[in-house]
Design a protein around this motif. Sequence first.
Motif, short mmCIF file in Angstrom:
data_model
loop_
_atom_site.label_atom_id
_atom_site.label_comp_id
_atom_site.label_asym_id
_atom_site.label_seq_id
_atom_site.Cartn_x
_atom_site.Cartn_y
_atom_site.Cartn_z
N ARG A 37 -2.05 5.63 -7.01
CA ARG A 37 -3.45 5.94 -6.73
C ARG A 37 -3.73 7.40 -7.03
NH1 ARG A 37 -6.91 2.63 -3.70
NH2 ARG A 37 -5.96 0.64 -3.13
N TYR A 38 -2.77 8.28 -6.65
CA TYR A 38 -3.00 9.70 -6.94
C TYR A 38 -2.94 9.98 -8.43
CZ TYR A 38 -2.89 10.63 -1.97
OH TYR A 38 -3.18 10.65 -0.64
N ASP A 71 0.83 -1.21 0.00
CA ASP A 71 0.00 0.00 0.00
C ASP A 71 0.86 1.26 0.00
OD1 ASP A 71 -2.43 -1.25 -0.14
OD2 ASP A 71 -2.71 -1.37 2.04
N ASP A 84 2.08 1.87 -3.39
CA ASP A 84 0.91 2.12 -4.23
C ASP A 84 0.45 3.60 -4.21
OD1 ASP A 84 -1.11 1.23 -5.88
OD2 ASP A 84 -2.47 0.76 -4.24
N VAL A 85 0.85 4.33 -3.15
CA VAL A 85 0.30 5.69 -2.93
C VAL A 85 0.38 6.60 -4.17
CG1 VAL A 85 0.59 7.83 -1.63
CG2 VAL A 85 0.47 5.65 -0.42
N ARG A 135 2.23 12.79 1.50
CA ARG A 135 1.22 12.50 0.48
C ARG A 135 1.15 13.63 -0.54
NH1 ARG A 135 -2.36 8.41 1.07
NH2 ARG A 135 -2.21 7.23 3.01
N TYR A 175 -9.72 12.35 1.63
CA TYR A 175 -9.17 11.27 2.46
C TYR A 175 -9.80 11.30 3.85
CZ TYR A 175 -5.78 8.31 4.87
OH TYR A 175 -5.20 7.31 5.60
N ARG A 231 -1.72 -1.16 -11.35
CA ARG A 231 -1.02 -0.77 -10.13
C ARG A 231 -0.34 -1.98 -9.50
NH1 ARG A 231 -5.77 1.73 -8.02
NH2 ARG A 231 -5.49 0.30 -6.28
N PRO A 267 -7.01 1.21 1.41
CA PRO A 267 -5.93 1.62 2.32
C PRO A 267 -6.46 2.34 3.57
CG PRO A 267 -5.41 2.25 0.08
CD PRO A 267 -6.77 1.67 0.05
N GLU A 281 -9.60 5.75 -2.26
CA GLU A 281 -8.60 5.07 -1.44
C GLU A 281 -9.25 4.22 -0.36
OE1 GLU A 281 -6.66 9.22 -0.61
OE2 GLU A 281 -5.21 7.59 -0.54
#
Lengths: 229, 403
Positions: free
Chosen positions: A109-110, A102, A105-106, B315, B328, A118, B5, B2
């Motif tokens: 995803r964005y 995960d 993966d960040v 992020r 989020y 992915r 996660p 998301e």
Amino acid sequence: MLKMTHISKVFRTDVVETHALRDFSLHVAEGEFVTVTGPSGCGKTTFLNIAGLLETASGGQYLLDGEDVSSLNDFQRARMRNQKIGFIFQSFNLMPDLNLFDNVDVPLRYRGVNAAERKVRVERALDAVGLLSRKKHLPAQLSGGQQQRVAIARALVGEPRFLLADEPTGNLDSNTAEGVMELLHEINNNGTTIIMVTHDVVLASRSARNIQILDGRIIDDRRAQPKAA
Amino acid sequence: MEFGPILRSLLRNKLGVLLIALQIAFTMTVTVNAVYIIDQRSERMARPSGLDEANIFHLSSVGYGNNFNESVVSTEDLALIKALPGVLDATVMNAIPVSGSGSSTGVGLEPDRPETSVQTAMYTADENVLNTLGLNLVAGRPFTSNDVRRGARDMDRTQSTAILTTALAERIFPGEGMQAIGRTIYNPGGGAIEIVGLVERLQTPWAESSFIEQSMIIPEVVNDGSTLYMVRTAPGERDRLMMEVEELLAAQGHERILRNNRSFEETRENSYRLDSVMATILYVVIGTLMFITAMGIVGLAVFSINRRRKQIGTRRALGATRPAILRYFLLENLLISGSGVVLGALLTLAFNMFLVQTFDMPRIDWFYAPVGMLVLIILGQLAALAPAAKASGIAPAMATRSV
Ligand SMILES: Nc1ncnc2c1ncn2[C@@H]1O[C@H](COP(=O)(O)OP(=O)(O)O)[C@@H](O)[C@H]1O
Ligand SMILES: [Mg+2]
């Protein structure tokens, strides 16, 4: 690739005005591996933040990939970071509550990549740093060197053209640091441009190009002789 | 999105999440059932009494001297009251609807079998009762002065006439209540009662009674020392006439005291006072619980955001836009609230089953739980909005800060 002209950065608080960068001009060509050294507080991180679009300059011009980024808004800068730039941090900055998969993966995803792709890319990136078998583990279950390798996998998973590292080996012992450096050189050999801030003069002396900063200014820009094959 | 996660990340911080989810579930359970109870109560309070409620008041006259002749005085009083401009009509009665006190009896088709009789409120009044109370006659005829029997408490009651509510007639003659005119019913004591009229509605004196719509009026004026006058006025004249009537009667100089001069609305309100006090208390409880829960959500969100400032910066560095960070935390809140309201729905139904079994209340309508879930989810999102907006303002450069 990266072209800064007369960049300045001033931090203003009620009490003081800090000139973190002054009249900072630099050109980095595609495929270079540049190390940046200098005493603590000289502006290395500030330079990296501006280069990586984490912060905006107070003055001067910055062209990334030929594009003038000073006109981009917050949203566009986020998109550009996501697509063109990979980051590696001194303290790894992994999400402690997410497993390795995960974490890597960040950025995808964005970027809105679909789940199947992915999975392929995350696993390939984890495999490249030798940690695919531990994809379900949490960062805390790994050593520092392994965590930094995960962070490198996360930086590379989006296949950025440009990798920025702020003291990536600063929290690692020298053996582990050596491994991470080998990985970075390998990445550079595959064509990714790398700018790396470091305290370690030995590591810096081994790079093809080293920039020294003092008081927000470049005081030395030295290119090593091309290594004999 | 998301979803995955965030969920996995929440599952690693079970305690805080569980506490807030439980709080949401508990708030929902209490809120939904409290609203349900309030709704039940206000439905009861909203039932019409059958009277022209806004324009009626009552006044009691209690004699004390040896020279006091109740029968004479009450006839005089009624004449005086009716002569006042603005008074539409007046009568004497034994009890006030929905006031809390009155008398009841049983009536049935067979004189000797009281066990088959139906319970009913028993009002007595003179021939002006329909017009005075503003009752709606739907069958038969009103009383005439010939119907009215006057005398002491123990007068002969073997033969009588009566006007019933349709609800009572329907109980006595299932399916043919409207054809009850002319038929005879019996009191347990054996008195025969001929039904001469039916009114649409007239509630019993007891708001809580299980037979609140079953009433009967007997044309009778009993001289038992105390006379209750019911007065109906033209719209808007009530309050003025309440004072005038009392002054007028007091000026007659009889040996009696006048008391309990109240509007019907006030009397009715007093009967339901407990209901409205309870509703107010429940609203305060609901408001307080909602507020505490919202604060809990804000607290958890602020705490978890402050703890993750560097993560949020990271992020952002990795490409999250501001809206993505906002989403989020709203999504995280949605997952917490979502689990809370699912649990809350189960608890709500369980608690309602308990209420139904213990207090004999009707079952909760199906839509209460979903509406409650929606309200709490909205509450959660609103509570999380400010902290989430603050999180989305955390600078990307936070990622490289060395603290
Ligand atoms: N957000 C900020 N606000 C105020 N001053 C800052 C901020 N970030 C950096 N500085 C200041 O700018 C100078 C350069 O900092 P930095 O780039 O972090 O140095 P280095 O990474 O070389 O140690 C320092 O004097 C530091 O205190
Ligand atoms: Mg630094």
